[in-house]
Design an enzyme around this catalytic site. Structure first.
Site, mmCIF file in Angstrom:
data_model
loop_
_atom_site.group_PDB
_atom_site.id
_atom_site.type_symbol
_atom_site.label_atom_id
_atom_site.label_comp_id
_atom_site.label_asym_id
_atom_site.label_seq_id
_atom_site.Cartn_x
_atom_site.Cartn_y
_atom_site.Cartn_z
ATOM 1 N N LYS B 74 -0.467 6.232 6.279
ATOM 2 C CA LYS B 74 0.783 6.156 5.512
ATOM 3 C C LYS B 74 1.546 4.916 5.967
ATOM 4 C CE LYS B 74 4.905 9.010 4.581
ATOM 5 N NZ LYS B 74 5.630 10.236 4.985
ATOM 6 N N SER B 149 6.884 13.091 1.174
ATOM 7 C CA SER B 149 6.789 11.663 1.002
ATOM 8 C C SER B 149 5.389 11.096 1.215
ATOM 9 C CB SER B 149 7.758 10.979 1.966
ATOM 10 O OG SER B 149 7.393 11.244 3.304
ATOM 11 N N SER B 173 6.914 16.614 4.444
ATOM 12 C CA SER B 173 6.293 15.450 3.818
ATOM 13 C C SER B 173 4.775 15.376 3.935
ATOM 14 C CB SER B 173 6.888 14.165 4.391
ATOM 15 O OG SER B 173 8.138 13.924 3.786
#
Lengths: 484, 479
Positions: B74, B149, B173
């Site tokens: 990420k 996210s 997330s």
């Protein structure tokens, strides 16, 4: 201004003193903490606040803070956290400063000072830890400001006094004591010129007898003891003048200009800042354990006020001597050591305060580099006390020879130099007789009452003996000869 | 390609495939699925070079625990010498000078990082729509968000673009996008994995999390990347158990669910149904499934939003245009430079949260919001800990609804958008470990996730149970 007007007012000062700790590394990273290096060399991603970095605590800085707290007789808080104090500035990489502003590690404590109002205590509000910001350098005429981040993250102690100070000299004494303590504790070099010891003063005045404090002004940039004194004195008069003219004192930050000796208002918007204090979530609380505190207490060096007490009480030295001797830790410790070898403390004090100190000054060296050990100075003192050499000769001729040949016993040196004092009657009497024969008129005059001629006879005897006679003994024998 | 690391490693050891084949395969998958907008960039040459090295090691028998494990990162986890920007314009062009501790540990065991993945800007969001690179797309259903996210991290695993993703989980997330995309999302206990090198959103909530096809892969990766670290003062000093060696314990579990979660207004009926079915199956298998009252549920989200935005507002202060990243091109004075750089550099959601956080920390509101929320957080934590001393796990849906449509939420229904985190934030508010497991789909073929939360540092127990659960529900696990 009329002194009687000035005398109607009372000065009120509180100090906020920042001292940079001389730890090897910064407060929250392993970056080197070092003054005077090439700009922007002492930093890593942590000081630069790169994304993803985290602070780490510096145990040594915490120990330094505790030591300072113990030295100032503060209460040490066991559970400590840091807050983030948020504001934007180019020399503040994270956008916040880590500080204990709201929850200091040391509470209370005091300094003893003396001024025209006598001996007083200046209470401490607190001592807390924080980190320094970088340095912004505004060069004259340059279109930009330069930032040096070497200083960013350097550990600081902020020492805050209560508004107990009434005379500028008291403020200076507090500063001197702080400087002395940090040097005794070896936690900072205490250098004001280089900014490792900085002083901000909150200054106000009020009519004598008023309970309420006047509106205070914060004065910054006093980078020497002298400037602290001058700035406070200037600011006091400036405020009194303004009040006398019916003007209002504006609560503001002013900067002291050492060239003009005046303070000037700084145009800042600081008052509008909301720092949004917030407990630093990236650091666990620092918990000071009983055993750590005990250890630090046991590691404390003798402190100047303790030595002062010892020197005056135990060694019966005048406070002046004790003050001079304790001003520098190394001198005080040298003296302490010297007193192990001699019990003539006053003589030891004189040797150190005058003879040795002027040698150090002339040669621009520290006591640590002085060639003679305290035991050797004790030998000199002993020779004088035994009447073997005169005090003057010991401090000049003999000391010089001793410094050149520290491995030779001073008595041997004195013999070689032929300066051993004679206190034998058989040696002194013929010399006296010679002198008296040379000045028959003066002998008559003395006998008629001109007693102060004794000094002249002493001088002649000393001259003729090349300084070798024991002055006490010679004095006694001259008198006897003249009274005959 | 293989869906588990175990199968992958076996094939590698037998010489049926090479790491090079793996990298080529995943790079191809990434290229073929550009429309999912999962990877911001891929590290092709470097990954291939590394693959060849590891192939040699496998031959020599010196390969590490994660040899052949191809991981997506990420865009909030630092990888030395590589760009990182939290999907934000404000970090345009920024290259990290160091490895996150998790990355360093994974590299030491021969993992290969294949690229950096899209996400919500600074990990703020539940849909991956708040990205300077545009939204990532859920491979299930049409025009559906992947969650957030770590949306693209879940997409990458679900769509076979890498075996595992490292994401971050501040309020759900990792688990929420895992649920939306039908994969496994693991959030370990707070402080279990060093946060050094994880771009901070809310420091006291942030954890690196793992998205994988199965629990065994998550356990193995966690075992490698967890543990002590001199660079993170808050990381746990507890020894890291061998999570990958956890066997399925033969025991009857005690599982609890809150009345409030099952009755919550926004709970989608098909998810509710799936919850009921799941709990029934567990009961039938002899486990205890009990209801408890948790009236604090409604305070969890406000507590979370007050505290995380407060932390974010100061964590993001460093992005000021002075030392790195984006700076306004306009010629202005210092104050305007800050304002313009930050206004132009941050996206709307990030600005909104900075403003909220600044507000709750401001002198006049500090006590009413921040201090109070801290107290509530403590209460929630105490209460949850007590519950988890009585029960092994708390079960809940991972999300109230299945993946919603791209563009469904905006400023008008922002609160509903925030509700997507309703069931996941409790683990972050309390710091407890939780895992989202994919169980079944809706009529519209959208995956459903069920979450299990355990007490702090009970990852071993959680993985033991998850292994069991995986087998029990094998037929319902999303493919």
């Amino acid at each position: 201004m009329d002194q009687t007007v000035v005398d109607q007012y009372e000065l009120v000062v509180g100090l906020e003193v920042h001292t940079q700790l001389s730890t090897q590394t910064k407060a929250f990273s392993n970056d080197v903490n070092s003054y005077g290096d090439e700009p922007n060399t002492n930093f890593s991603v942590i000081t630069l606040a790169h994304p993803g970095t985290l602070p780490k605590s510096n145990k040594v800085a915490v120990e330094y803070a505790i030591k300072m707290g113990l030295a100032c007789r503060c209460k040490i808080k066991r559970y400590n956290i840091f807050d983030r104090k948020n504001y934007f500035y180019p020399d503040l990489p994270k956008g916040f400063q880590l500080t204990q502003d709201k929850a200091p590690i040391c509470l209370g404590g005091y300094f003893d000072v003396h001024s025209e109002r006598g001996e007083v205590k200046i209470r401490l509000n607190r001592i807390h830890m924080e980190e320094d910001a970088g340095k912004s350098i505004h060069l004259e005429g340059a279109a930009f400001t330069m930032v040096d981040l070497n200083r960013a993250g350097v550990p600081l102690l902020e020492i805050v006094t209560e508004p107990d100070i009434r005379y500028a000299e008291e403020a200076v004494q507090v500063m001197e004591q702080i400087r002395r303590l940090v040097r005794y504790l070896n936690i900072s070099d205490g250098n004001m010129e280089e900014g490792s010891l900085r002083c901000d003063a909150n200054i106000s005045v009020r009519k004598k007898g008023d309970e309420q404090l006047g509106c205070k002004v914060e004065v910054k940039n006093m980078n020497s003891m002298r400037n602290v004194q001058k700035a406070i004195e200037y600011e006091k008069l400036r405020q009194i003048k303004a009040l006398e003219l019916g003007e209002e004192i504006i609560s503001e930050t002013r900067t002291f200009n050492p060239d003009t000796g005046k303070t000037y208002g700084m145009r800042t918007k600081e008052a509008l800042n909301d720092y949004r204090y917030f407990p630093e979530p990236d650091l666990p609380p620092i918990i000071i354990k009983e055993e750590d505190l005990k250890r630090l207490e046991s590691e404390m060096p003798p402190l100047p006020h303790e030595l002062f007490m010892k020197f005056t009480d135990e060694y019966k030295l005048p406070s002046y001597d004790a003050g001079v001797l304790t001003d520098q830790k190394e001198i005080a410790l040298y003296f302490e050591d010297l007193c192990k070898y001699t019990s003539n403390y006053k003589s030891a004090s004189n040797w150190l305060m005058t003879t040795i100190k002027s040698y150090l000054n002339e040669n621009n060296i520290e006591i640590g580099d002085f060639p003679l050990k305290s035991a050797q100075i004790a030998q000199l003192i002993q020779l004088v006390d035994d009447g073997q050499v005169s005090n003057t000769v010991a401090k000049n001729k003999l000391l010089k020879a001793f410094l050149k040949a520290p491995s030779v016993h001073p008595k041997t040196l004195a013999e070689r130099l032929n300066i051993i004092q004679e206190s034998d009657d058989d040696f002194i009497t013929p010399i006296i007789n010679n002198v008296l024969e040379r000045y028959p008129d003066k002998v008559v005059a003395y006998k008629k009452g001109k007693k102060n001629l004794l000094g002249m006879f002493m001088g002649e005897v000393m001259k003729e003996s090349k300084g070798k006679v024991d002055p006490k003994k010679a004095n006694q024998l001259i008198r006897e000869a003249l009274e005959k | 390609m293989y869906l588990t690391y175990k199968a992958t490693r076996e094939a590698l050891e037998k010489g049926e495939i090479t790491c090079q084949n793996l990298i080529e395969h995943y790079l191809k998958r990434i290229k073929e699925q550009k429309h999912l907008n999962a990877f911001i960039e891929t590290f092709d040459e470097e990954a291939l070079k590394k693959a060849k090295e590891i192939d040699q090691k496998i031959k020599a028998g010196t390969a590490g625990k994660l040899a052949g494990m191809v991981i997506g990162l990420k865009d909030v986890i630092c990888y030395k010498g590589h760009k990182i920007q939290a999907a934000s314009k404000i970090l345009d062009g920024f290259v990290s000078r160091f490895n996150a501790t998790a990355v360093k540990k994974a590299l030491a065991e021969d993992a290969i990082f294949i690229g950096r993945q899209n996400c919500d800007e600074f990990a703020m969001g539940s849909s991956n729509e708040n990205s300077a690179f545009g939204p990532s797309v859920n491979p299930h259903g049409k025009n559906r968000v992947p969650g957030g996210s770590s949306g693209a991290s879940a997409v990458s695993v679900a769509a076979g673009m890498c075996l595992v993703s490292l994401g971050s989980d501040t309020g759900g997330s990792v688990r929420q996008p895992a649920a939306f995309c039908g994969v496994v999302g693991t959030k370990p206990t707070y402080s279990r994995i060093s946060r050094y090198g994880l771009i901070a959103y809310a420091s006291s909530f942030d954890t690196i999390g793992i998205i994988s096809n199965n629990t065994a892969d998550a356990a193995l990766v966690l075992e490698v990347i967890a543990g002590k670290d001199d660079n993170d003062a808050t990381v746990s000093q507890k020894a890291v158990p061998s999570y990958s060696k956890v066997a399925i314990p033969k025991k009857k579990w005690k599982i609890a669910y809150s009345k409030e979660s099952m009755q919550s207004k926004g709970l989608h009926p098909e998810i509710k149904q799936q919850m009921q079915n799941t709990m029934q199956t567990l009961s039938q298998e002899g486990h205890t499934v009990e209801q408890f009252d948790f009236p604090m549920l409604e305070y969890i989200l406000p507590t979370y939003y007050i505290l995380t935005t407060a932390e974010a507002s100061t964590n993001l202060a460093r992005y000021d245009g002075v030392r790195y990243g984006y700076r306004t091109e306009k010629k202005v004075d210092l104050e305007e430079m800050y304002k313009k750089s930050r206004s132009e550099g941050f996206g709307e959601e990030v600005k909104r949260r900075i403003m909220l956080g600044t507000f709750v920390l401001s002198a006049s509101y500090h006590d009413a919001y921040f201090t109070k929320a801290q107290k509530v957080r403590r209460l929630i934590k105490e209460h949850t800990t007590q519950l988890l001393e009585k029960y092994d796990f708390i079960i809940s849906p991972t999300t109230p609804s299945p993946a919603f449509g791209i563009g469904d939420y905006g400023e008008d229904n922002l609160v509903d958008y925030y509700l997507a985190d309703l069931f996941t934030v409790q683990a972050n508010v309390t710091g407890m470990p939780a895992i989202s497991l994919p169980v079944g789909k809706t009529k519209n073929e959208l995956p459903i996730g069920i979450q299990f939360m355990a007490n702090a540092f009970e990852e071993e127990k959680l993985f033991g149970f998850a292994n069991y659960f995986e087998k029990l529900f094998a037929s319902e696990m999303v493919k």
